[in-house]
Structures are given as C-alpha cells and as structure tokens.
Design a protein around this motif. Structure first.
Motif, short mmCIF file in Angstrom:
data_model
loop_
_atom_site.label_atom_id
_atom_site.label_comp_id
_atom_site.label_asym_id
_atom_site.label_seq_id
_atom_site.Cartn_x
_atom_site.Cartn_y
_atom_site.Cartn_z
N GLY A 146 0.82 -1.22 0.00
CA GLY A 146 0.00 0.00 0.00
C GLY A 146 0.85 1.26 0.00
N HIS A 147 1.94 1.21 0.75
CA HIS A 147 2.85 2.37 0.79
C HIS A 147 3.39 2.64 -0.62
CE1 HIS A 147 6.49 4.69 1.72
NE2 HIS A 147 5.81 5.11 2.78
N ALA A 148 3.82 1.58 -1.30
CA ALA A 148 4.36 1.74 -2.65
C ALA A 148 3.28 2.17 -3.64
CB ALA A 148 5.00 0.43 -3.13
N LEU A 149 2.10 1.60 -3.52
CA LEU A 149 1.01 1.95 -4.44
C LEU A 149 0.59 3.41 -4.30
CD1 LEU A 149 -1.18 -1.27 -4.10
CD2 LEU A 149 0.08 -0.54 -6.14
N ALA A 150 0.72 3.96 -3.11
CA ALA A 150 0.32 5.36 -2.89
C ALA A 150 1.24 6.35 -3.59
CB ALA A 150 0.28 5.66 -1.39
N GLU A 151 2.39 5.90 -4.05
CA GLU A 151 3.29 6.80 -4.78
C GLU A 151 2.60 7.36 -6.02
OE1 GLU A 151 6.48 9.09 -5.51
OE2 GLU A 151 6.22 7.84 -3.74
#
Length: 161
Positions: free
Chosen positions: A135-140
């Motif tokens: 999720g952290h990466a997808l929020a980029e």
C-alpha cells in the motif's frame, strides 16, 4: 527443510541485490490522476498492472482459499494496504520498501511451493505487514493529488485488492 528453502532464498536475494527499483505502473502512464474517474481507474488498475503486486495478490488468494477463514485473511492485506497508503500520503517513508515487497512476493511463492501450512493468525499478520508495504508503494502513484482523485484512487485500491 531448511536446506530445501536455502537455494530459492539465496537465489531471490541475489536477484534482489541487482534489481532496479520498480516504477509506478498504473493506467495514467505515470501521471498523477487529476479527476475522479482517473483516480478510480488508477486505483482499480494499479494493483493488477504491476506484476509484483498482482503476483502477491494471486498467491495470497491461493493460499487463503482452502482455509476456514478464507475471506477474513485477505481483509488483513487490504487493511494493511490502506494503512500503508495513508502512511505514505502523510509523508512517512518506509526504507527499503521495494526490496521488502519483492521479499513478500518471494515468501508467498515459497509458501505456495511448500507443503507446510502456517497458522491463520501468523498468515494474517504476514498479509497485514505485506499490505502495509504494498500500500505504501502503491500510494506513490497518487502522492500530491487533489482530494477527489485521491479518495477515488483509495476506493479503487480497496475494491481491487
């Protein structure tokens, strides 16, 4: 058993050590979504267009399906993913995220290949932690967007995952 897992783990570590960071892969071609529809489409598409995220989701689903809590386990991933997205949007950095995401995909592959079954509680914890990273990466892809496409993106992510 440890020897059996050693070769794939070392191979995965060697591949990770020479890999380049992944770049955003979503329907907007790298552009930050600017409308409700762009945000929604990006949220729907991003987790399945990125091979790393899609492989993880597929493996986690295959591992969860035969369990008695088959529907509850993926919810741990979705909650973790949503929390990771919110962390990123608040400016919290998770160092080594791409390596940890790759490690989570490898771990799911090893669990699929293994005849061993881990406890549902441990599996839910792994899914939640992996969700946080993914999720952290997808929020980029949505970082810096206005409120409307941002909310639509997060909604699309939750539905897709």
């Amino acid at each position: 058993m440890v020897r059996l897992l050693l070769a794939p783990v070392l191979t995965g570590a060697a591949i990770l050590s020479v890999s380049a960071p992944a770049f955003a892969h979503h329907p907007m071609g790298g552009a930050t979504p600017s409308t409700l529809m762009e945000g929604l489409l990006s949220g729907f598409g991003h987790p399945v267009l990125g091979l790393d995220h899609f492989a993880f989701i597929l493996a986690a689903g295959l591992l969860a399906a035969p369990r008695t809590r088959a529907l509850l386990l993926p919810i741990a991933f979705v909650i973790g993913s949503f929390a990771g997205s919110l962390l990123h949007l608040q400016g919290v950095d998770l160092p080594g995220g791409e390596f940890l995401i790759a490690g989570s995909v490898i771990l799911m592959g090893l669990l699929l290949a293994s005849a061993r079954r881990i406890d549902d509680g441990l599996f839910a914890g792994l899914l939640g932690l992996a969700g946080l990273l993914h999720g952290h990466a997808l929020a980029e892809a949505i970082f810096g967007a206005e409120a409307t496409p941002l909310v639509a993106y997060l909604g699309g992510l939750v539905v897709t995952e």
